[in-house]
Design a protein around this motif. Sequence first.
Motif, PDB file in Angstrom:
ATOM      1  N   ASN A 658      82.900 -22.302 140.988  1.00  0.00           N
ATOM      2  CA  ASN A 658      82.230 -22.613 142.262  1.00  0.00           C
ATOM      3  C   ASN A 658      80.882 -23.281 142.016  1.00  0.00           C
ATOM      4  N   PHE A 659      80.171 -22.791 140.997  1.00  0.00           N
ATOM      5  CA  PHE A 659      78.887 -23.402 140.656  1.00  0.00           C
ATOM      6  C   PHE A 659      79.077 -24.854 140.221  1.00  0.00           C
ATOM      7  N   ASP A 660      80.060 -25.100 139.376  1.00  0.00           N
ATOM      8  CA  ASP A 660      80.348 -26.478 138.942  1.00  0.00           C
ATOM      9  C   ASP A 660      80.766 -27.336 140.131  1.00  0.00           C
ATOM     10  N   LYS A 661      81.550 -26.740 141.055  1.00  0.00           N
ATOM     11  CA  LYS A 661      81.973 -27.485 142.234  1.00  0.00           C
ATOM     12  C   LYS A 661      80.773 -27.825 143.111  1.00  0.00           C
ATOM     13  N   CYS A 662      79.811 -26.901 143.205  1.00  0.00           N
ATOM     14  CA  CYS A 662      78.591 -27.161 143.976  1.00  0.00           C
ATOM     15  C   CYS A 662      77.826 -28.344 143.392  1.00  0.00           C
ATOM     16  N   ILE A 663      77.717 -28.385 142.084  1.00  0.00           N
ATOM     17  CA  ILE A 663      77.016 -29.500 141.424  1.00  0.00           C
ATOM     18  C   ILE A 663      77.779 -30.803 141.655  1.00  0.00           C
ATOM     19  N   SER A 664      79.098 -30.749 141.503  1.00  0.00           N
ATOM     20  CA  SER A 664      79.903 -31.960 141.708  1.00  0.00           C
ATOM     21  C   SER A 664      79.787 -32.459 143.143  1.00  0.00           C
ATOM     22  N   ASN A 665      79.757 -31.521 144.115  1.00  0.00           N
ATOM     23  CA  ASN A 665      79.618 -31.926 145.519  1.00  0.00           C
ATOM     24  C   ASN A 665      78.280 -32.620 145.765  1.00  0.00           C
ATOM     25  N   GLN A 666      77.228 -32.120 145.151  1.00  0.00           N
ATOM     26  CA  GLN A 666      75.928 -32.756 145.326  1.00  0.00           C
ATOM     27  C   GLN A 666      75.930 -34.166 144.751  1.00  0.00           C
ATOM     28  N   ILE A 667      76.554 -34.316 143.577  1.00  0.00           N
ATOM     29  CA  ILE A 667      76.624 -35.658 142.979  1.00  0.00           C
ATOM     30  C   ILE A 667      77.462 -36.583 143.861  1.00  0.00           C
ATOM     31  N   ARG A 668      78.568 -36.055 144.421  1.00  0.00           N
ATOM     32  CA  ARG A 668      79.405 -36.878 145.301  1.00  0.00           C
ATOM     33  C   ARG A 668      78.644 -37.273 146.568  1.00  0.00           C
ATOM     34  N   GLN A 669      77.835 -36.338 147.113  1.00  0.00           N
ATOM     35  CA  GLN A 669      77.037 -36.658 148.300  1.00  0.00           C
ATOM     36  C   GLN A 669      76.002 -37.736 147.996  1.00  0.00           C
ATOM     37  N   ALA A 713      73.645 -28.336 134.364  1.00  0.00           N
ATOM     38  CA  ALA A 713      73.716 -28.832 135.739  1.00  0.00           C
ATOM     39  C   ALA A 713      72.536 -29.751 136.044  1.00  0.00           C
ATOM     40  N   TYR A 714      71.331 -29.348 135.559  1.00  0.00           N
ATOM     41  CA  TYR A 714      70.160 -30.201 135.740  1.00  0.00           C
ATOM     42  C   TYR A 714      70.410 -31.601 135.174  1.00  0.00           C
ATOM     43  N   THR A 715      70.962 -31.626 133.960  1.00  0.00           N
ATOM     44  CA  THR A 715      71.195 -32.910 133.296  1.00  0.00           C
ATOM     45  C   THR A 715      72.143 -33.788 134.109  1.00  0.00           C
ATOM     46  N   LYS A 716      73.238 -33.187 134.609  1.00  0.00           N
ATOM     47  CA  LYS A 716      74.179 -33.961 135.423  1.00  0.00           C
ATOM     48  C   LYS A 716      73.522 -34.446 136.716  1.00  0.00           C
ATOM     49  N   LEU A 717      72.781 -33.542 137.386  1.00  0.00           N
ATOM     50  CA  LEU A 717      72.177 -33.903 138.665  1.00  0.00           C
ATOM     51  C   LEU A 717      71.125 -34.990 138.511  1.00  0.00           C
ATOM     52  N   ILE A 718      70.247 -34.852 137.513  1.00  0.00           N
ATOM     53  CA  ILE A 718      69.158 -35.819 137.373  1.00  0.00           C
ATOM     54  C   ILE A 718      69.683 -37.194 137.017  1.00  0.00           C
ATOM     55  N   ARG A 719      70.769 -37.221 136.206  1.00  0.00           N
ATOM     56  CA  ARG A 719      71.357 -38.522 135.898  1.00  0.00           C
ATOM     57  C   ARG A 719      71.974 -39.134 137.159  1.00  0.00           C
ATOM     58  N   GLY A 720      72.612 -38.289 137.977  1.00  0.00           N
ATOM     59  CA  GLY A 720      73.153 -38.780 139.242  1.00  0.00           C
ATOM     60  C   GLY A 720      72.052 -39.284 140.159  1.00  0.00           C
ATOM     61  N   VAL A 721      70.917 -38.566 140.212  1.00  0.00           N
ATOM     62  CA  VAL A 721      69.787 -39.000 141.044  1.00  0.00           C
ATOM     63  C   VAL A 721      69.277 -40.357 140.570  1.00  0.00           C
TER      64      VAL A 721
END
Length: 906
Positions: A658-669, A713-721
């Motif tokens: 669920n945590f990974d899905k939350c991160i993936s959803n944020q990147i998709r958004q 998760a930080y690394t994935k999110l910041i790269r997406g940002v």
Amino acid sequence: MTAIKHALQRDIFTPNDERLLSIVNVCKAGKKKKNCFLCATVTTERPVQVKVVKVKKSDKGDFYKRQIAWALRDLAVVDAKDAIKENPEFDLHFEKIYKWVASSTAEKNAFISCIWKLNQRYLRKKIDFVNVSSQLLEESVPSGENQSVTGGDEEAVDEYQELNAREEQDIEIMMEGCEYAISNAEAFAERLSRELQVLDGANIQSIMASEKQVNILMKLLDEALKEVDQIELKLSSYEEMLQSVKEQMDQISESNHLIHLSNTNNVKLLSEIEFLVNHMDLAKGHIKALQEGDLSSSRGIEACTNAADALLQCMNVALRPGHDMLLAVEQQQQRFSDLRENFARRLASHLNNVFVQQFTQALLQLYNRSYFLSVPGHDQSSTLAQHSVELTLPNHHPFHRDLLRYAKLMEWLKSTDYRKYEGLTKNYMDYLSRLYEREIKDFFEVAKIKMTGTTKESKKFGQRRLSLVVGLHGSSGKLTGSTSSLNKLSVQSSGNRRSQSSSLLDMGNMSASDLDVADRTKFDKIFEQVLSELEPLCLAEQDFISKFFKLQQHQSMPGTVTEAEDTDGGTLSRQHNAGTPLPVSSEKDMIRQMMIKIFRCIEPELNNLIALGDKIDSFNSLYMLVKMSHHVWTAQNVDPASFLSTTLGNVLVTVKRNFDKCISNQIRQMEEVKISKKSKVGILPFVAEFEEFAGLAESIFKNAERRGDLDKAYTKLIRGVFVNVEKVANESQKTPRDVVMMENFHHIFATLSRLKISCLEAEKKEAKQKYTDHLQSYVIYSLGQPLEKLNHFFEGVEARVAQGIREEEVSYQLAFNKQELRKVIKEYPGKEVKKGLDNLYKKVDKHLCEEENLLQVVWHSMQDEFIRQYKHFEGLIARCYPGSGVTMEFTIQDILDYCSSIAQSH
């Protein structure tokens, strides 16, 4: 071979003061046949050294050369391979084993025989001869005598027999008495011969003169023989007398032996009888306790426990050979077996009744709290809300305490009648699984209501509990005597719970924007309370199971073959033979299986609760990951293979997903963000959401065990940002690309600097660099060339200088003389410059957003860039038009005043 022997003696051994005694032609076994010779030699000097020498023919074939030598004292074993059949192979064991093949068996035997004789003659350490015919090995001769040696090689050995010390001394004295003993050996030999003849004659005369003494000696010997005969006659008479005494003593000894044997047998018989009486006699009190003992009182349980232990000791006594053939022993064993069977049946029946009574009592306590719901006039939703304030699970400690009194009897039953023990185990699991299922499902229903706060679900929950209470009180009379009503009640309860669970899952999805920090904190506390209630409940039950069913004392025990339990509540184990249980791997496995059977509803209920929390707010997965990780870590420190550790570990996998899905959803958004074409971009929504996520995550994951998951998760999110900020900047039409990049990366840099996230240090530096680069790019692009004609003029000046014209000669160019310079400068008075700067300020103000407040920073940078251009123009005037007195119509101070007044006016 003789010619070779003489050649080797002459060329190799004589120069080394050695004599060759035996030779054999050999080659190495198992290899390409390269012949060589093994030689047995002795030295001519004392002390004598015996060697085995390997001699090899040179490659040219003209002469022989000595290759290697071994001392005979280093030889440990001689192996002839076969003592009966002819075999040319043999082994010599020095420091390593050398395998040889002789050219003929005769040569091998002659060589081994010579080695044996040299060993007997010269070595104290005897060599071990293996598989050698006894004919080759002769008896050793004492060192002081000559040996009879047969064969050509043995004569050479006898020629060098040592002289003893006396012989050497006599020869030396004899040679000293004759001066020419050394110079004239023949004369010395003749003299010795003459003296020998004289001595022989003297010996003969001496023998003839002693004949008289010999006759006298013979007479004395005859008389001695007569005396010996007389003594022998007397000894014979004495022997006859002693023989009769011996017979009498033998009869007495035999009589004493029979008496001793009879006494010994009596003592042994008495010992056997005492052994049987002491070890196979059960006291009457114990028999009465086993037959009639009260199993409901503490004193009766203690008496039955002592009696059961005494019975077990009597039955397990190690009988000596022959005891089992005695009729009394057989009858006593049968009596013990009957007592054991009857008591085991009575104990199993009593414990089963205790299970039923405790199950009934627990159900009554569970539903008596909601019995008031059946009273007319009560508001079910309000009463349920009042009741649900306490999110706790019932305490089973009193039940465990009452049952632990029977722990020793359960251990006795386990060792004496495993089928009844197993039956009680299954009954206990069946009752407890149904009880815990009701308690845990109600507990989770309350937790879900607290999370959602919906009154509709509260009413449904209250109605379901009311129906169960009415059903329970209606069948309470039959519940004590039979378990059929329990089964019926369980089925009804399960159906109602399934409908309730499905109704909760059908709730509408709630967005995270509708919840604030207080809602998330409330969810965190509820989730933590759920885990805190489940953990002691499971640990207490596991501790009770291990103590009550005695599953912690042995490494392995007889049990049933383990099978994976099905979700419908299948049996814990399956037997191939009803009377012979199959072994399980360990008692820890048995405990885990029982816990799985009893608490089969925990994992599905936890997963449902996690799904609900994730449905309410996806950020709840952060709280759940931290809490669940902590409880898994705590459980694994206690017992990594326990039921609690395994179950929480399985649920942790779901939480992590669920945590990974939350991160993936944020990147998709982020990727789906659409910008308006009519308004400024400003700070992008996902940049602000990353700030919110990071702030929340840092507060949640402070000192957490799963910090590594957050860092990933930080690394994935910041790269997406980063990627999507650039994507939006490229697509922006209203706001310049540099402004979008500058403002958002400034916001990202400020967020990372404030939160101090160690794993994002590189990204923080990158954000700062991007902000700086795009600020500079925007300033240069927006400022452009405010003094356009002056810029074009000085660009032409720089072009002339680049072509090779000296700077001081540029003023002589027609298009770039002083008059042209003055004409261009007059077109930019101070008022025009201030007006252009004011328009530039308004343009920048339209591009920038108010949230990030970068207007003054950008304006200050533009001021610095304009001053830099001004200084550049002044420098060109000073170098290319020296002494002309031409200057700009405004100064640097004027520029500063213009910029300051423009900033203040807006």
